[in-house]
Design an enzyme around this catalytic site. Structure first.
Site, PDB file in Angstrom:
ATOM      1  CE  LYS A  35      44.300  32.913  43.991  1.00 42.14           C
ATOM      2  NZ  LYS A  35      44.262  31.620  44.628  1.00 42.14           N
ATOM      3  CB  CYS A  36      36.909  37.729  41.316  1.00 43.52           C
ATOM      4  SG  CYS A  36      35.521  38.848  41.192  1.00 43.52           S
ATOM      5  N   GLY A  37      35.263  37.482  44.077  1.00 42.61           N
ATOM      6  CA  GLY A  37      34.025  37.006  44.680  1.00 42.61           C
ATOM      7  C   GLY A  37      33.050  36.462  43.650  1.00 42.61           C
ATOM      8  CB  THR A  39      35.934  33.057  41.301  1.00 37.43           C
ATOM      9  OG1 THR A  39      36.848  34.146  41.185  1.00 37.43           O
ATOM     10  CG2 THR A  39      36.595  31.809  40.782  1.00 37.43           C
TER      11      THR A  39
END
Length: 162
Positions: A35-37, A39
């Protein structure tokens, strides 16, 4: 513990697995989050894995929820998201902590061997460690370093043993 191959880690199903299994390979060890930028880096990591796996590169993904809860999924859900959304075929392991007193022993070792710019702590998801065929940590890359930028370093290590 002298090198990375001396450590054991847990698979997403919770089984212990020795990293000695990868002895003789170049490893790219990455703390991941779905759920990370950052990803989208999963795609680049998979491309490196596919391009160089026959020559001895293995990418190892270690999910961590320590950065703004960006890995809230269970191990099974995380594995599925990585496969379906990013085509990941490289090994993923059980969710771990990468910082703090209860950090996974592997990550304590990685950070001791290659400190970051200001400290040894992992700053964010997708910090990358490059490990040679003898299990020595040779380089640490920031989360912002995209996988494609690691290719020359990987090829250099792969060619050292030929």
């Amino acid at each position: 513990m002298k090198n990375v191959f001396d450590f054991s880690v847990k698979t997403p199903r919770g089984n212990e697995m020795s990293l000695e299994k990868y002895k003789g390979n170049v490893l790219l060890i990455v703390n991941t989050a779905t759920k990370c930028g950052l990803t989208p880096q999963f795609t680049g990591l998979e491309e490196l894995h596919q391009k160089y796996k026959e020559e001895g590169l293995v990418v190892l993904g270690f999910p961590s929820n320590q950065f703004m809860n960006q890995e809230p999924l269970s191990n099974d859900e995380m594995e599925e998201v990585c496969k379906v959304n990013h085509g990941v075929t490289f090994p993923l392991f059980s969710k771990i902590k990468v910082n703090g007193s209860d950090a996974d022993p592997l990550y304590k070792h990685l950070k001791k061997e290659k400190k970051g710019i200001l400290s040894s702590e992992i700053k964010w998801n997708f910090t990358k460690f490059l490990v040679n065929q003898e299990g020595e940590v040779v380089e640490r890359f920031s989360p912002q370093t995209v996988p494609e930028k690691l290719e020359d370093d990987i090829v250099k290590l792969l060619n050292e043993k030929k």
